[in-house]
Design a protein around this motif. Structure first.
Motif, PDB file in Angstrom:
ATOM      1  N   ARG A  40       0.826  -1.215   0.000  1.00  0.00           N
ATOM      2  CA  ARG A  40       0.000   0.000   0.000  1.00  0.00           C
ATOM      3  C   ARG A  40       0.862   1.268   0.000  1.00  0.00           C
ATOM      4  O   ARG A  40       0.347   2.356   0.071  1.00  0.00           O
ATOM      5  N   LEU A  41       2.167   1.094  -0.010  1.00  0.00           N
ATOM      6  CA  LEU A  41       3.031   2.279   0.013  1.00  0.00           C
ATOM      7  C   LEU A  41       3.241   2.814  -1.398  1.00  0.00           C
ATOM      8  O   LEU A  41       3.275   2.058  -2.354  1.00  0.00           O
ATOM      9  N   PHE A  42       3.405   4.113  -1.496  1.00  0.00           N
ATOM     10  CA  PHE A  42       3.828   4.690  -2.764  1.00  0.00           C
ATOM     11  C   PHE A  42       5.340   4.913  -2.680  1.00  0.00           C
ATOM     12  O   PHE A  42       5.817   5.784  -1.958  1.00  0.00           O
ATOM     13  N   VAL A  43       6.063   4.097  -3.407  1.00  0.00           N
ATOM     14  CA  VAL A  43       7.522   4.195  -3.399  1.00  0.00           C
ATOM     15  C   VAL A  43       7.962   4.812  -4.717  1.00  0.00           C
ATOM     16  O   VAL A  43       7.791   4.212  -5.776  1.00  0.00           O
ATOM     17  N   PRO A  44       8.496   6.038  -4.688  1.00  0.00           N
ATOM     18  CA  PRO A  44       8.909   6.659  -5.943  1.00  0.00           C
ATOM     19  C   PRO A  44       9.961   5.811  -6.643  1.00  0.00           C
ATOM     20  O   PRO A  44      10.730   5.114  -5.985  1.00  0.00           O
ATOM     21  N   PRO A  45       9.989   5.861  -7.968  1.00  0.00           N
ATOM     22  CA  PRO A  45      10.986   5.073  -8.695  1.00  0.00           C
ATOM     23  C   PRO A  45      12.390   5.535  -8.332  1.00  0.00           C
ATOM     24  O   PRO A  45      12.586   6.667  -7.882  1.00  0.00           O
ATOM     25  N   GLY A  72     -10.092  -0.980  -5.876  1.00  0.00           N
ATOM     26  CA  GLY A  72     -10.263  -1.668  -7.152  1.00  0.00           C
ATOM     27  C   GLY A  72     -10.058  -0.796  -8.375  1.00  0.00           C
ATOM     28  O   GLY A  72      -9.972  -1.296  -9.479  1.00  0.00           O
ATOM     29  N   PHE A  73      -9.975   0.506  -8.176  1.00  0.00           N
ATOM     30  CA  PHE A  73      -9.832   1.386  -9.346  1.00  0.00           C
ATOM     31  C   PHE A  73      -8.394   1.461  -9.843  1.00  0.00           C
ATOM     32  O   PHE A  73      -8.132   2.001 -10.906  1.00  0.00           O
ATOM     33  N   PHE A  74      -7.456   1.009  -9.034  1.00  0.00           N
ATOM     34  CA  PHE A  74      -6.044   1.193  -9.361  1.00  0.00           C
ATOM     35  C   PHE A  74      -5.287  -0.123  -9.230  1.00  0.00           C
ATOM     36  O   PHE A  74      -5.581  -0.917  -8.341  1.00  0.00           O
ATOM     37  N   GLU A  75      -4.309  -0.282 -10.067  1.00  0.00           N
ATOM     38  CA  GLU A  75      -3.483  -1.479  -9.944  1.00  0.00           C
ATOM     39  C   GLU A  75      -2.673  -1.416  -8.662  1.00  0.00           C
ATOM     40  O   GLU A  75      -2.498  -2.400  -7.957  1.00  0.00           O
ATOM     41  N   THR A  76      -2.168  -0.230  -8.364  1.00  0.00           N
ATOM     42  CA  THR A  76      -1.412  -0.011  -7.132  1.00  0.00           C
ATOM     43  C   THR A  76      -2.055   1.163  -6.399  1.00  0.00           C
ATOM     44  O   THR A  76      -2.495   2.118  -7.033  1.00  0.00           O
ATOM     45  N   ALA A  77      -2.084   1.081  -5.090  1.00  0.00           N
ATOM     46  CA  ALA A  77      -2.709   2.156  -4.312  1.00  0.00           C
ATOM     47  C   ALA A  77      -2.080   3.500  -4.654  1.00  0.00           C
ATOM     48  O   ALA A  77      -0.859   3.615  -4.680  1.00  0.00           O
ATOM     49  N   PRO A  78      -2.879   4.522  -4.909  1.00  0.00           N
ATOM     50  CA  PRO A  78      -2.293   5.832  -5.197  1.00  0.00           C
ATOM     51  C   PRO A  78      -1.719   6.465  -3.928  1.00  0.00           C
ATOM     52  O   PRO A  78      -2.092   6.077  -2.818  1.00  0.00           O
ATOM     53  N   PRO A  79      -0.830   7.435  -4.106  1.00  0.00           N
ATOM     54  CA  PRO A  79      -0.310   8.133  -2.932  1.00  0.00           C
ATOM     55  C   PRO A  79      -1.431   8.870  -2.201  1.00  0.00           C
ATOM     56  O   PRO A  79      -2.361   9.343  -2.855  1.00  0.00           O
ATOM     57  N   TRP A  80      -1.338   8.958  -0.887  1.00  0.00           N
ATOM     58  CA  TRP A  80      -2.320   9.740  -0.127  1.00  0.00           C
ATOM     59  C   TRP A  80      -1.616  10.437   1.043  1.00  0.00           C
ATOM     60  O   TRP A  80      -0.608   9.950   1.567  1.00  0.00           O
ATOM     61  N   ILE A  81      -2.187  11.570   1.453  1.00  0.00           N
ATOM     62  CA  ILE A  81      -1.641  12.346   2.569  1.00  0.00           C
ATOM     63  C   ILE A  81      -2.785  12.941   3.372  1.00  0.00           C
ATOM     64  O   ILE A  81      -3.753  13.436   2.793  1.00  0.00           O
ATOM     65  N   ASN A 114       1.209   7.523   2.810  1.00  0.00           N
ATOM     66  CA  ASN A 114       1.803   6.244   2.413  1.00  0.00           C
ATOM     67  C   ASN A 114       2.992   6.481   1.492  1.00  0.00           C
ATOM     68  O   ASN A 114       3.375   5.614   0.728  1.00  0.00           O
ATOM     69  N   ILE A 115       3.551   7.695   1.553  1.00  0.00           N
ATOM     70  CA  ILE A 115       4.564   8.097   0.575  1.00  0.00           C
ATOM     71  C   ILE A 115       5.979   7.985   1.133  1.00  0.00           C
ATOM     72  O   ILE A 115       6.282   8.490   2.213  1.00  0.00           O
TER      73      ILE A 115
END
Ligand code: GDP
Length: 316
Positions: free
Chosen positions: A75-80, A280-289, A101-102
């Motif tokens: 569920r984390l958003f890990v920048p490339p 379900g709308f996203f393949e990977t959880a989007p970033p959130w704050i 989750n960023i």
């Protein structure tokens, strides 16, 4: 799809990637389960019990402790291009931005706002500034706290009032920051008192901007965390996901606490619920704050997140 040609540089970011199953977007209120987390990048580095880092300011520590008790790795958003010692979950958890989750990456620099000025109001995407600067669009339901957030981000009490002036509320309003990027205030949606035809117009016009603005790095969708999820917000998130428009969820009013005995949920519960609903709308959880314009919670984190997206965008 137009968007794919607009964001070729970003498509390998987890939250920019094309969904594999378009059926995911059909029903915002009844999403399908998320994809298998093991198919996602970065997860091999992580364990599933990452915790939030120690808070930088302690005034809202209790809220945050409840808000982000544990974020599963998927569920984390890990920048490339973010590197961590293999298996070092502690190193990774220390780099999760507070109330989000960023994960912090090497692109998190030049985040501070030192200068902010209104540039122009446009009624069509073609009329927007043509200087090629990267930009972030703020959008949300009327009264979600968009103007307050904008003012809090730029530390100017009245800057966002410009977009509230007659004639500008239905416009794309550009603000130039540090002479190097734009914050864009888009018309609020879902304003019940507006005539139906106007509401439809706003939608069309904002959607055109999302799909055709080549310098748009990301859309920041504001969601009021003090109330349960609204259908119109879920539909908006679904539309952005379906059209592969890079999106971050900004939860507003996280300082507002409802007592359980009154039937209301706490902001952190609403935040969780919203994410479950859009999974379900996203393949990977989007970033959130999580943010609050009253306590300034999340302000620095939003700016850091914007900085790393912007710097990555500029480099690729
Ligand atoms: P906009 O219509 O989306 O631009 O929303 P505004 O920024 O004008 O805010 C709408 C209302 O919500 C105002 O009464 C604000 O004072 C209030 N508000 C905005 N942000 C916050 C926040 O973070 N916490 C609380 N408690 N109230 C907020």
């Amino acid at each position: 799809m137009v968007v794919q040609s607009l964001f070729p540089r970003l498509l390998h970011l987890p939250f920019f990637r094309k969904p594999t199953n378009t059926l995911f977007f059909l029903n915002p209120l009844n999403p399908k389960p998320a994809l298998n987390p093991s198919s996602r990048p970065f997860t091999t580095l992580l364990r599933s019990t990452l915790v939030a880092p120690p808070s930088l300011e302690d005034d809202d520590a209790d809220l945050l402790a409840a808000a982000v008790p544990q974020i599963p790795a998927d569920r984390l958003f890990v920048p490339p291009e973010t590197e961590f010692p293999t298996g070092d979950a502690a190193a990774l958890s220390a780099r999760v931005l507070k109330g989000s989750n960023i994960v912090l990456s090497k692109y998190a620099r030049d985040a501070q706002v030192v200068q902010a000025e209104f540039v122009k109001s446009s009624v069509r995407t073609e009329d927007c500034p043509s200087d090629g600067l990267p930009e972030f669009a703020l959008v949300g339901r009327s009264n979600v706290g968009k103007s307050s957030l904008l003012n809090s981000l730029v530390r100017r009490k009245r800057l966002a009032l410009i977009s509230k002036k007659p004639g500008k509320t239905q416009c794309i309003n550009h603000f130039r920051i540090n002479d190097s990027w734009h914050l864009v205030d888009l018309p609020g949606y879902g304003y019940a008192a507006a005539p139906q035809e106007l509401r439809t117009d706003w939608t069309k016009f904002t959607k055109d901007y999302f799909l055709n603005r080549s310098t748009l790095v990301g859309v920041f969708l504001l969601i009021d965390a003090s109330i349960p999820a609204k259908k119109i917000d879920l539909e908006y998130a679904s539309w952005l996901g379906q059209n592969q428009v890079p999106m971050t969820l900004i939860f507003t009013k996280c300082d507002k606490r409802k007592k359980k005995k009154n039937g209301g949920k706490r902001p952190e519960e609403n935040v969780q619920d919203f994410q479950e609903l859009i999974r379900g709308f996203f393949e990977t959880a989007p970033p959130w704050i999580m943010t609050s314009s009253v306590t300034n919670m999340g302000r620095d984190e939003v700016l850091l997140h914007m900085a790393q997206l912007r710097n990555y965008w500029l480099k690729h």
